[in-house]
Design a protein around this motif. Structure first.
Motif, mmCIF file in Angstrom:
data_model
loop_
_atom_site.group_PDB
_atom_site.id
_atom_site.type_symbol
_atom_site.label_atom_id
_atom_site.label_comp_id
_atom_site.label_asym_id
_atom_site.label_seq_id
_atom_site.Cartn_x
_atom_site.Cartn_y
_atom_site.Cartn_z
ATOM 1 N N ALA A 83 56.501 54.365 31.276
ATOM 2 C CA ALA A 83 56.896 55.076 32.257
ATOM 3 C C ALA A 83 55.370 55.316 32.503
ATOM 4 N N PHE A 84 54.836 55.558 32.099
ATOM 5 C CA PHE A 84 53.636 56.222 32.320
ATOM 6 C C PHE A 84 52.532 54.829 33.314
ATOM 7 N N GLY A 85 52.621 53.969 33.210
ATOM 8 C CA GLY A 85 52.310 52.748 34.385
ATOM 9 C C GLY A 85 52.202 52.796 35.631
ATOM 10 N N GLU A 86 53.699 53.486 35.501
ATOM 11 C CA GLU A 86 54.341 54.091 37.559
ATOM 12 C C GLU A 86 53.972 55.263 38.113
ATOM 13 N N LEU A 87 53.760 56.284 36.809
ATOM 14 C CA LEU A 87 53.752 57.250 37.234
ATOM 15 C C LEU A 87 52.426 58.195 37.702
ATOM 16 N N VAL A 88 51.138 58.288 36.846
ATOM 17 C CA VAL A 88 49.855 58.136 36.566
ATOM 18 C C VAL A 88 48.770 57.703 37.379
ATOM 19 N N PRO A 89 47.740 57.946 37.586
ATOM 20 C CA PRO A 89 47.102 57.560 38.267
ATOM 21 C C PRO A 89 46.479 56.626 36.940
ATOM 22 N N PRO A 90 45.675 55.251 36.981
ATOM 23 C CA PRO A 90 44.655 54.136 35.692
ATOM 24 C C PRO A 90 43.543 55.634 35.518
ATOM 25 N N SER A 91 42.979 56.886 36.612
ATOM 26 C CA SER A 91 42.197 57.016 36.323
ATOM 27 C C SER A 91 41.860 58.567 35.691
ATOM 28 N N ASN A 92 43.296 58.879 35.565
ATOM 29 C CA ASN A 92 43.622 60.042 34.480
ATOM 30 C C ASN A 92 43.699 59.438 33.734
ATOM 31 N N ILE A 93 43.738 58.517 33.010
ATOM 32 C CA ILE A 93 44.761 57.683 32.122
ATOM 33 C C ILE A 93 43.380 58.050 30.288
ATOM 34 N N PHE A 94 43.640 58.140 30.029
ATOM 35 C CA PHE A 94 42.721 58.098 28.915
ATOM 36 C C PHE A 94 42.748 58.089 27.106
ATOM 37 N N ARG A 95 42.629 56.424 27.057
ATOM 38 C CA ARG A 95 43.851 56.389 26.154
ATOM 39 C C ARG A 95 42.387 56.798 24.689
ATOM 40 N N MET A 96 42.700 56.208 23.453
ATOM 41 C CA MET A 96 41.926 56.316 22.207
ATOM 42 C C MET A 96 41.768 55.470 21.946
ATOM 43 N N PHE A 97 40.664 54.409 21.543
ATOM 44 C CA PHE A 97 39.700 53.487 21.565
ATOM 45 C C PHE A 97 40.120 52.937 20.415
ATOM 46 N N ALA A 98 40.578 53.144 19.426
ATOM 47 C CA ALA A 98 40.786 52.956 17.552
ATOM 48 C C ALA A 98 40.638 51.544 17.514
ATOM 49 N N GLU A 99 40.679 51.007 18.214
ATOM 50 C CA GLU A 99 40.787 49.638 17.680
ATOM 51 C C GLU A 99 38.754 49.264 17.308
ATOM 52 N N ARG A 100 38.470 50.416 17.990
ATOM 53 C CA ARG A 100 36.605 50.426 17.857
ATOM 54 C C ARG A 100 36.241 50.979 16.790
ATOM 55 N N ASP A 101 35.281 51.618 16.248
ATOM 56 C CA ASP A 101 34.975 52.114 15.495
ATOM 57 C C ASP A 101 34.638 53.617 15.785
ATOM 58 N N LEU A 102 35.700 53.278 14.669
ATOM 59 C CA LEU A 102 36.526 55.197 14.567
ATOM 60 C C LEU A 102 35.578 56.345 14.525
ATOM 61 N N LYS A 103 34.758 56.774 14.018
ATOM 62 C CA LYS A 103 33.655 57.412 13.905
ATOM 63 C C LYS A 103 33.398 57.897 15.732
ATOM 64 N N THR A 104 32.647 56.710 15.926
ATOM 65 C CA THR A 104 31.991 57.210 17.019
ATOM 66 C C THR A 104 33.263 57.122 18.472
ATOM 67 N N GLU A 105 33.924 56.747 18.220
ATOM 68 C CA GLU A 105 35.097 56.965 19.304
ATOM 69 C C GLU A 105 36.272 58.211 19.372
ATOM 70 N N ALA A 106 36.265 58.584 17.975
ATOM 71 C CA ALA A 106 36.653 59.997 17.514
ATOM 72 C C ALA A 106 36.140 61.443 18.027
ATOM 73 N N LEU A 107 34.535 60.915 18.141
ATOM 74 C CA LEU A 107 33.863 61.486 18.727
ATOM 75 C C LEU A 107 33.382 61.283 20.209
ATOM 76 N N GLU A 108 33.604 60.271 20.402
ATOM 77 C CA GLU A 108 33.956 60.354 21.802
ATOM 78 C C GLU A 108 35.076 61.208 22.236
ATOM 79 N N TYR A 109 36.215 60.224 21.823
ATOM 80 C CA TYR A 109 37.115 61.377 22.805
ATOM 81 C C TYR A 109 37.237 62.789 22.362
ATOM 82 N N GLU A 110 37.299 63.274 21.231
ATOM 83 C CA GLU A 110 36.871 65.035 21.313
ATOM 84 C C GLU A 110 36.016 65.487 22.492
ATOM 85 N N ALA A 111 34.867 64.904 23.113
ATOM 86 C CA ALA A 111 33.966 65.214 24.318
ATOM 87 C C ALA A 111 34.881 64.276 25.180
#
Ligand code: 6PG
Length: 241
Positions: A98-126
Motif C-alpha cells: 500500500a504505502f508506495g502509493e500513499l506516502v511520499p518517498p521523502s516521508n518513508i524511513f526504512r531500517m537499513f537492517a542489511e547494513r552494520d546493525l550497530k551503526t544503523e540502529a544508532l542512526e535510526y534512533e537519531a
C-alpha cells in the motif's frame, strides 16, 4: 462496531467479529492519524511486520482521499537483516501492499537492517528523534511464541532500556534483526497489537492472563500506565480468554 474496554492498568482490549477486525483497525489508524495531523501537523507511525497487517495496509488503499498522506511519516517497528528487495523484508511488504502509493518517498524511513546493525540502529534512533518527540502510533503483531516486533524470548534486546532501537540476534532463527526496544515502543502516544486467528488463542491467553515473565513472553511487557497498549483481537484469537 466493537468497543474498546479497559483490560488492566496498562492495557485495553477490543474483541471484534472476524469480519470486523480489519475495518476496525483501518478506522483506528485513520482516526489516530487525522487527530495527530490536526493537533500537531503530522502523523508518525511505526509499522509492524509479519503477515497480519497486510490486509490492514491493503484496506488503507481505499482511503487515499480520507487523509492528508503527505503529513504521514513511516517508520518500522522492526526489520529483518535482509535487503529491501527481499521477500522477507517488512519494508517491501508494506511498500508493495500500500504505502508506495500513499506516502511520499521523502516521508518513508526504512531500517537499513542489511547494513552494520550497530551503526544503523544508532542512526535510526537519531532519525526518530529528529522527526518526532514521540510516535503517534506503534503497530505491533504477536508471534505464536509471544514475541513482538523483534523482541524474541530470552534475547538481549529485551534488557536494553537506554536506547529506542537495537540490533538483536535471534538464536532460534539464527538471524539478526533490528527492533524497537520497549523504550522505543513506549515512546508513543498510542500502541496497538493486531492479533487475529485461532492459532494465536493459546498465546493470547498466556500473555494476557498467564503468569508475568516478559523474558519468556516479551509481548507481556508492552504497555504502561501512561501509554496503554490496545489489544485488537478477533473472536477466534480471543476464544481462550
Ligand atoms: C516480524 C514482525 C513480528 C510479527 C509477529 C506476528 O518482523 O515478523 O514484526 O513481530 O508481528 O511475528 O506475525 P504474524 O502477523 O505474521 O502472525
Amino acid at each position: 462496531m466493537a468497543s474498546i474496554k479497559s483490560f488492566d492498568e496498562r492495557r485495553d482490549l477490543v474483541i471484534c467479529e472476524e469480519t470486523e477486525a480489519v475495518p476496525f483497525a483501518v478506522q483506528h489508524f485513520l482516526e489516530t492519524a487525522s487527530s495527530a495531523i490536526r493537533v500537531h501537523g503530522q502523523f508518525v507511525v511505526a509499522l509492524s511486520g509479519g503477515s497480519t497487517p497486510k490486509a490492514i495496509f491493503h484496506a488503507l488503499l481505499n482511503h487515499k482521499k480520507d487523509l492528508d498522506w503527505s503529513r504521514v511519516k513511516l517508520f518500522w517497528s522492526d526489520e529483518r537483516a535482509v535487503p529491501p528487495t527481499s521477500p522477507e523484508s517488512n519494508y517491501k511488504m508494506a511498500m508493495d501492499t500500500a504505502f508506495g502509493e500513499l506516502v511520499p518517498p521523502s516521508n518513508i524511513f526504512r531500517m537499513f537492517a542489511e547494513r552494520d546493525l550497530k551503526t544503523e540502529a544508532l542512526e535510526y534512533e537519531a532519525l526518530i528523534k529528529s522527526n518526532c518527540t514521540a510516535f503517534d502510533l506503534v503497530m505491533l503483531g504477536m508471534g505464536d511464541d509471544g514475541h513482538t516486533a523483534s523482541l524474541f524470548p530470552h534475547t538481549k534486546a529485551l534488557e536494553i532500556t537506554r536506547a529506542l532501537v537495537a540490533p538483536n540476534f535471534i538464536e532460534t532463527k539464527n538471524s539478526w534483526r533490528m527492533t524497537l526496544t520497549y523504550e522505543g515502543i513506549h515512546r508513543s502516544r498510542a500502541i496497538i497489537f493486531y492479533v487475529l486467528g485461532a492459532n494465536k488463542a493459546p498465546m493470547v491467553h498466556t500473555v494476557l492472563k498467564g503468569p508475568y515473565d516478559y523474558h519468556v513472553h516479551p509481548s507481556q511487557r508492552v504497555g504502561t500506565a501512561s501509554n496503554h497498549a490496545l489489544w485488537l483481537l478477533d473472536k477466534s484469537a480471543a476464544s481462550m480468554l
